[in-house]
Scaffold this motif. Structure first.
Motif, short mmCIF file in Angstrom:
data_model
loop_
_atom_site.label_atom_id
_atom_site.label_comp_id
_atom_site.label_asym_id
_atom_site.label_seq_id
_atom_site.Cartn_x
_atom_site.Cartn_y
_atom_site.Cartn_z
N ASP A 148 40.15 25.38 -8.65
CA ASP A 148 39.18 24.64 -7.83
C ASP A 148 38.47 25.52 -6.81
O ASP A 148 37.75 25.03 -5.94
CB ASP A 148 39.87 23.48 -7.12
CG ASP A 148 41.05 23.93 -6.25
OD1 ASP A 148 41.32 25.15 -6.22
OD2 ASP A 148 41.69 23.07 -5.62
N GLY A 149 38.68 26.82 -6.92
CA GLY A 149 38.03 27.75 -6.00
C GLY A 149 38.79 27.98 -4.71
O GLY A 149 38.33 28.72 -3.83
N LYS A 176 30.59 30.78 -9.00
CA LYS A 176 29.12 30.77 -9.16
C LYS A 176 28.76 30.57 -10.63
O LYS A 176 27.83 29.81 -10.95
CB LYS A 176 28.54 32.10 -8.65
CG LYS A 176 27.02 32.11 -8.51
CD LYS A 176 26.56 31.20 -7.38
CE LYS A 176 25.07 31.32 -7.14
NZ LYS A 176 24.69 32.58 -6.50
N GLU A 177 29.50 31.23 -11.53
CA GLU A 177 29.24 31.07 -12.96
C GLU A 177 29.53 29.64 -13.41
O GLU A 177 28.78 29.07 -14.21
CB GLU A 177 30.10 32.06 -13.75
CG GLU A 177 29.73 33.52 -13.56
CD GLU A 177 28.33 33.83 -14.03
OE1 GLU A 177 28.05 33.66 -15.23
OE2 GLU A 177 27.50 34.22 -13.19
N ILE A 178 30.61 29.06 -12.90
CA ILE A 178 30.96 27.69 -13.26
C ILE A 178 29.92 26.72 -12.72
O ILE A 178 29.47 25.79 -13.42
CB ILE A 178 32.37 27.34 -12.72
CG1 ILE A 178 33.44 28.15 -13.46
CG2 ILE A 178 32.65 25.85 -12.87
CD1 ILE A 178 34.83 27.99 -12.91
N LYS A 179 29.51 26.92 -11.48
CA LYS A 179 28.50 26.06 -10.86
C LYS A 179 27.20 26.07 -11.63
O LYS A 179 26.53 25.03 -11.77
CB LYS A 179 28.26 26.51 -9.42
CG LYS A 179 27.26 25.65 -8.66
CD LYS A 179 27.08 26.13 -7.23
CE LYS A 179 26.08 25.27 -6.48
NZ LYS A 179 25.89 25.74 -5.07
N ASN A 180 26.84 27.23 -12.17
CA ASN A 180 25.58 27.36 -12.92
C ASN A 180 25.73 27.00 -14.39
O ASN A 180 24.79 27.13 -15.17
CB ASN A 180 25.04 28.78 -12.79
CG ASN A 180 24.54 29.08 -11.38
OD1 ASN A 180 24.13 28.17 -10.66
ND2 ASN A 180 24.57 30.34 -10.98
N GLY A 181 26.94 26.54 -14.77
CA GLY A 181 27.15 26.05 -16.12
C GLY A 181 27.25 27.11 -17.20
O GLY A 181 27.12 26.81 -18.38
N ARG A 182 27.47 28.36 -16.80
CA ARG A 182 27.53 29.42 -17.80
C ARG A 182 28.88 29.49 -18.50
O ARG A 182 28.96 29.95 -19.62
CB ARG A 182 27.16 30.76 -17.15
CG ARG A 182 25.66 30.87 -16.88
CD ARG A 182 25.28 32.27 -16.45
NE ARG A 182 25.47 32.47 -15.02
CZ ARG A 182 24.54 32.27 -14.11
NH1 ARG A 182 23.34 31.82 -14.46
NH2 ARG A 182 24.78 32.50 -12.83
N PHE A 183 29.92 29.07 -17.84
CA PHE A 183 31.19 28.84 -18.53
C PHE A 183 32.10 27.96 -17.69
O PHE A 183 31.79 27.64 -16.54
CB PHE A 183 31.89 30.13 -18.95
CG PHE A 183 32.14 31.15 -17.87
CD1 PHE A 183 31.63 32.42 -17.98
CD2 PHE A 183 32.92 30.85 -16.75
CE1 PHE A 183 31.87 33.37 -16.99
CE2 PHE A 183 33.18 31.79 -15.77
CZ PHE A 183 32.64 33.06 -15.89
#
Length: 372
Positions: A148-149, A176-183
């Motif tokens: 959960d960060g 940041k990657e999770i927030k931007n939906g990249r993985f």
């Protein structure tokens, strides 16, 4: 899944470049054909937990870059990761690591430390102890993450800024990657905290890129002159109470009284010289020691075994402390601590530990005392 690392991920990971003069000195030393030692101090992630092989963990990957980059020297790598341990235990066991005079020490306690003042003081004590070592090693702070960060990187960043230390955050990159939906978190981890091979790849690449840039710019920016400067420690942010901490166990501590609690050389994790209960049903189990110090923690095993018992700990005849070593519905055994004494002067303390009588819950494991 193909392992990728982007420039944006690397950019997001850099909390602070800090003072890189100590790192420059290490790289210059290696380029000039001198052997170097790199050390990693942390918890289970540093240990390599849940990587499919030892070679896939971030410590081994980072070590491999050093070996490939400096092929004509010996690179000594010390992996001092111990699962579920934080800075309180870390600062008391780092003496062994520092005895090897490491040139670089990576510190990874962001997910195992808590926000308590004891953890803040322990982490700062650890940093100051490493910086004060006779060979003045470089430090890189590493901030891992829960799913959960969550972590305690903010308090560790405050300490890092004080001493101008380079800091790299896996948390900042991944969230940041999770927030931007990249993985998704599941793409880089095996559970709520431990990275999978891809996660270990990412953190190693973040560290390698940081060091590689210093290596590539060494001649260009510094013209072969290493502008190394000694860090002035000054007053601590939170404290340095445990800076001289050590572990007292059956190798270096005289026991005044012992019955039903015997020396244990098998131990648990890396703590192999403590004591455990070995009593016949109905017999009393007790151990008594005298210790001198400002601060004393009990180091013991928290266990998921249903036979794990309770201890009654009495310090200097004061109100007893009851410690339950059973980890109810826990994920596994781990090394735990309990504060027994704290003060401003080195005082003698009498400590008596009794196994609370229970015919079924009759096992306790004492790995030692953390004394500073």
């Amino acid at each position: 899944m193909k392992y990728i690392i982007t420039k944006e991920m690397i950019k997001n990971s850099l909390v602070s470049k800090g003072d890189i003069s100590r790192l420059i000195r290490v790289i210059d030393k290696a380029k000039n054909g001198q052997d170097i030692t790199i050390a990693f101090v942390g918890g289970s992630i540093t240990q390599g937990c849940n990587a499919t092989t030892k070679e896939n963990c971030y410590v081994s990957r980072t070590y491999s870059w050093f070996k490939e980059t400096f092929k004509n020297i010996n690179i000594n790598c010390i992996n001092s990761g111990v699962g579920a341990t934080g800075s309180i235990i870390g600062v008391h066991r780092v003496k062994k690591v520092l005895s090897h005079n490491p040139d670089i020490v990576f510190i990874d306690f962001a997910v195992n430390d808590k926000s308590s003042i004891y953890d803040k003081i322990a982490y700062e004590s650890l940093v100051r102890r490493i910086l004060s070592n006779e060979n003045h090693p470089a430090i890189i702070e590493v901030f891992m993450s829960n799913f959960d960060g969550s972590n305690v990187q903010e308090q560790q960043i405050e300490i890092g800024k004080k001493y101008n230390i380079p800091m790299i955050s896996f948390r900042d990159t991944i969230q940041k990657e999770i927030k931007n939906g990249r993985f998704k978190w599941q793409d880089v981890a095996t559970d709520e905290v431990h990275p999978n091979d891809y996660g270990h790849f990412i953190i190693s690449e973040l560290l390698i890129d940081f060091i590689k840039n210093i290596y590539n710019d060494l001649d260009k920016e510094f013209n072969n002159e290493v502008n190394y400067k000694l860090i002035e420690l000054g007053d601590p942010v939170f404290g340095e109470d445990y800076i001289c901490g050590e572990i007292k166990n059956n190798k270096n501590l005289k026991v005044d009284k012992s019955k039903g609690i015997l020396e244990d050389f098998k131990g648990f994790q890396v703590f192999c010289d403590g004591w455990n209960s070995s009593r016949v049903k109905g017999d009393k189990a007790v151990i008594r020691v005298d210790l001198k110090g400002k601060n004393i923690f009990l180091l013991y095993k928290k266990s998921i075994k249903k036979t794990a018992g309770k201890m009654q700990v009495t310090v200097d005849g004061n109100e007893p402390i009851i410690i339950d070593t059973y980890f109810d519905n826990g994920w596994g055994d781990y090394s735990a601590t309990e504060l027994l004494a704290q003060g401003d002067s080195f005082d003698n303390h009498s400590i008596e530990i009794n196994l609370i009588d229970d015919e079924y819950k009759n096992e306790i494991y004492i790995m030692g005392f953390l004394v500073s």
